[in-house]
Design an enzyme around this catalytic site. Structure first.
Site, PDB file in Angstrom:
ATOM      1  N   MET A  32       0.852  -1.198   0.000  1.00  0.00           N
ATOM      2  CA  MET A  32       0.000   0.000   0.000  1.00  0.00           C
ATOM      3  C   MET A  32       0.885   1.244   0.000  1.00  0.00           C
ATOM      4  O   MET A  32       0.457   2.331   0.401  1.00  0.00           O
ATOM      5  CB  MET A  32      -0.932  -0.005   1.213  1.00  0.00           C
ATOM      6  CG  MET A  32      -1.892  -1.200   1.196  1.00  0.00           C
ATOM      7  SD  MET A  32      -3.459  -0.884   2.013  1.00  0.00           S
ATOM      8  CE  MET A  32      -2.910  -0.501   3.666  1.00  0.00           C
ATOM      9  N   GLY A  33       2.135   1.090  -0.411  1.00  0.00           N
ATOM     10  CA  GLY A  33       3.040   2.239  -0.447  1.00  0.00           C
ATOM     11  C   GLY A  33       3.576   2.576   0.934  1.00  0.00           C
ATOM     12  O   GLY A  33       3.511   1.751   1.846  1.00  0.00           O
ATOM     13  N   HIS A  39       9.468  -3.638   3.302  1.00  0.00           N
ATOM     14  CA  HIS A  39       9.109  -3.826   1.888  1.00  0.00           C
ATOM     15  C   HIS A  39      10.363  -4.081   1.050  1.00  0.00           C
ATOM     16  O   HIS A  39      10.362  -4.913   0.141  1.00  0.00           O
ATOM     17  CB  HIS A  39       8.394  -2.585   1.343  1.00  0.00           C
ATOM     18  CG  HIS A  39       7.107  -2.266   2.028  1.00  0.00           C
ATOM     19  ND1 HIS A  39       6.959  -1.192   2.872  1.00  0.00           N
ATOM     20  CD2 HIS A  39       5.905  -2.889   1.984  1.00  0.00           C
ATOM     21  CE1 HIS A  39       5.714  -1.143   3.324  1.00  0.00           C
ATOM     22  NE2 HIS A  39       5.051  -2.169   2.805  1.00  0.00           N
ATOM     23  N   GLN A  63     -10.237  -2.442   2.509  1.00  0.00           N
ATOM     24  CA  GLN A  63      -9.734  -3.083   3.735  1.00  0.00           C
ATOM     25  C   GLN A  63      -9.699  -2.121   4.920  1.00  0.00           C
ATOM     26  O   GLN A  63      -9.192  -2.474   5.977  1.00  0.00           O
ATOM     27  CB  GLN A  63      -8.372  -3.748   3.498  1.00  0.00           C
ATOM     28  CG  GLN A  63      -7.218  -2.807   3.260  1.00  0.00           C
ATOM     29  CD  GLN A  63      -5.966  -3.562   2.827  1.00  0.00           C
ATOM     30  OE1 GLN A  63      -5.841  -4.010   1.697  1.00  0.00           O
ATOM     31  NE2 GLN A  63      -5.010  -3.714   3.743  1.00  0.00           N
ATOM     32  N   GLY A 149       5.153 -10.202   4.202  1.00  0.00           N
ATOM     33  CA  GLY A 149       5.913 -10.167   5.457  1.00  0.00           C
ATOM     34  C   GLY A 149       5.206 -10.973   6.542  1.00  0.00           C
ATOM     35  O   GLY A 149       3.976 -10.899   6.684  1.00  0.00           O
ATOM     36  N   VAL A 178      11.030  -7.408   9.733  1.00  0.00           N
ATOM     37  CA  VAL A 178      12.182  -6.502   9.888  1.00  0.00           C
ATOM     38  C   VAL A 178      11.856  -5.549  11.039  1.00  0.00           C
ATOM     39  O   VAL A 178      10.780  -4.938  11.052  1.00  0.00           O
ATOM     40  CB  VAL A 178      12.455  -5.713   8.587  1.00  0.00           C
ATOM     41  CG1 VAL A 178      13.637  -4.767   8.777  1.00  0.00           C
ATOM     42  CG2 VAL A 178      12.718  -6.676   7.428  1.00  0.00           C
ATOM     43  N   LEU A 186       8.897  -2.787  11.775  1.00  0.00           N
ATOM     44  CA  LEU A 186       8.692  -1.678  10.841  1.00  0.00           C
ATOM     45  C   LEU A 186       7.266  -1.741  10.309  1.00  0.00           C
ATOM     46  O   LEU A 186       6.759  -2.815   9.996  1.00  0.00           O
ATOM     47  CB  LEU A 186       9.675  -1.763   9.678  1.00  0.00           C
ATOM     48  CG  LEU A 186      11.160  -1.620   9.995  1.00  0.00           C
ATOM     49  CD1 LEU A 186      11.956  -1.388   8.719  1.00  0.00           C
ATOM     50  CD2 LEU A 186      11.413  -0.469  10.952  1.00  0.00           C
TER      51      LEU A 186
HETATM   52  O1  PAF Z   1      -0.037  -5.796   3.595  1.00  0.00           O
HETATM   53  C1  PAF Z   1      -0.459  -4.869   2.872  1.00  0.00           C
HETATM   54  O2  PAF Z   1       0.207  -3.865   2.644  1.00  0.00           O
HETATM   55  C2  PAF Z   1      -1.852  -4.963   2.265  1.00  0.00           C
HETATM   56  O3  PAF Z   1      -2.739  -5.585   3.145  1.00  0.00           O
HETATM   57  C3  PAF Z   1      -1.868  -5.645   0.897  1.00  0.00           C
HETATM   58  C4  PAF Z   1      -1.420  -7.088   0.980  1.00  0.00           C
HETATM   59  C5  PAF Z   1      -0.966  -4.884  -0.064  1.00  0.00           C
HETATM   60  C6  PAF Z   1      -3.288  -5.631   0.315  1.00  0.00           C
HETATM   61  O4  PAF Z   1      -3.768  -4.342   0.159  1.00  0.00           O
END
Ligand code: PAF
Length: 265
Positions: A32-33, A39, A63, A149, A178, A186
């Protein structure tokens, strides 16, 4: 090199089609950036194992509950692209909300039994939103491997179950958590913490480590472990505990006494 940024489904499909024709395997890191070292570790794992690495950046509205932080979720897109470039991701898929959820969208994925417990009980609908968007992204990217993760243990379990139940041709890879030097995992949302909250948040790691040590020393009673976790966490200023649970790692159901693999959540 900078990754290619793609916003349209047709362009994504074309790019994946082209690399497959070149015989490359595809690795996928859904996000989600607000990317951080957690990440980055997923992108590195994908880079190591696959020939073409796709990162999606999409703040998935389905979500988030009505009173959650969708409107203020951090979106430092240029910084995220820079991190993707450093980690040598090949393509960033960053669709608009209307692209994934056009007018009239109705379908949802439910992973019964796993989605309503633990975090799911305090965030109704959250995991339905996660499973739905991940299934859509899997269809669009059609990766060989997808990277998640371990931090989001319930999310991982739900995605593994969905992948198995729906015979999705993707291997779900789970990468280690991490942490900061003081143990805090994090998370993109850590930026919301002020100095005192940031310090107090380490109670989560400290109490997990204490529970792990008790188990290693032979403690098998979930009741005893849960009491310790609850006491430690609720005694910390500014921390409100939703739940502290010891569950079977597969079914996510409470287990007492401990057997096999357990998850302390
Ligand atoms: O873990 C996340 O960042 C989000 O839940 C995902 C898997 C990208 C779905 O929107």
């Amino acid at each position: 090199m900078n990754p290619v940024v793609v916003r349209a489904i047709s362009a994504l499909r074309q790019a994946v089609h082209d690399v497959r024709r070149r015989g490359l395997t595809v690795g996928f890191v859904p996000t989600m950036g607000a990317l951080h070292e957690g990440h980055a570790s997923l992108i590195r794992a994908a880079r190591k194992e696959t020939g073409f690495v796709v990162v999606s950046i999409f703040v998935n509205p389905t979500q988030f509950g009505p009173h959650e932080d969708l409107a203020r979720y951090p979106q430092p897109f240029e910084k995220d692209l820079a991190l993707c470039a450093v980690e040598s991701a090949d393509l960033v898929f960053a669709p608009q909300v209307e692209t994934l959820y056009p007018q009239g969208f109705r379908t949802a994925v439910e992973v019964g039994g796993l989605q309503d417990v633990l975090e799911g009980s305090s965030r109704p609908g959250h995991f339905r939103g996660v499973a739905t968007v991940v299934l859509k992204l899997f269809h669009l990217v059609s990766p060989d491997h997808a990277y998640f993760g371990q931090k989001d243990a319930q999310q991982v379990r739900i995605i593994q179950q969905m992948t198995r139940d729906l015979n999705l041709p993707v291997e779900v890879r789970v990468c280690p958590i991490v942490r900061e030097a003081d143990g805090l995992a994090l998370s993109s949302r850590n930026v919301f913490l002020d100095t005192a909250q940031r310090k107090n948040a380490t109670v989560l790691y400290r109490s997990l480590v204490e529970a792990q040590a008790m188990i290693k020393q032979g403690e098998r009673s979930s009741t005893v472990l849960q009491r310790m976790l609850t006491e430690r966490i609720t005694a910390t200023p500014g921390v409100i505990l939703d739940s502290a649970a010891i569950v079977d790692a597969d079914s996510l159901q409470p287990i007492d006494p401990l057997r096999e693999q357990v998850l302390i959540a």
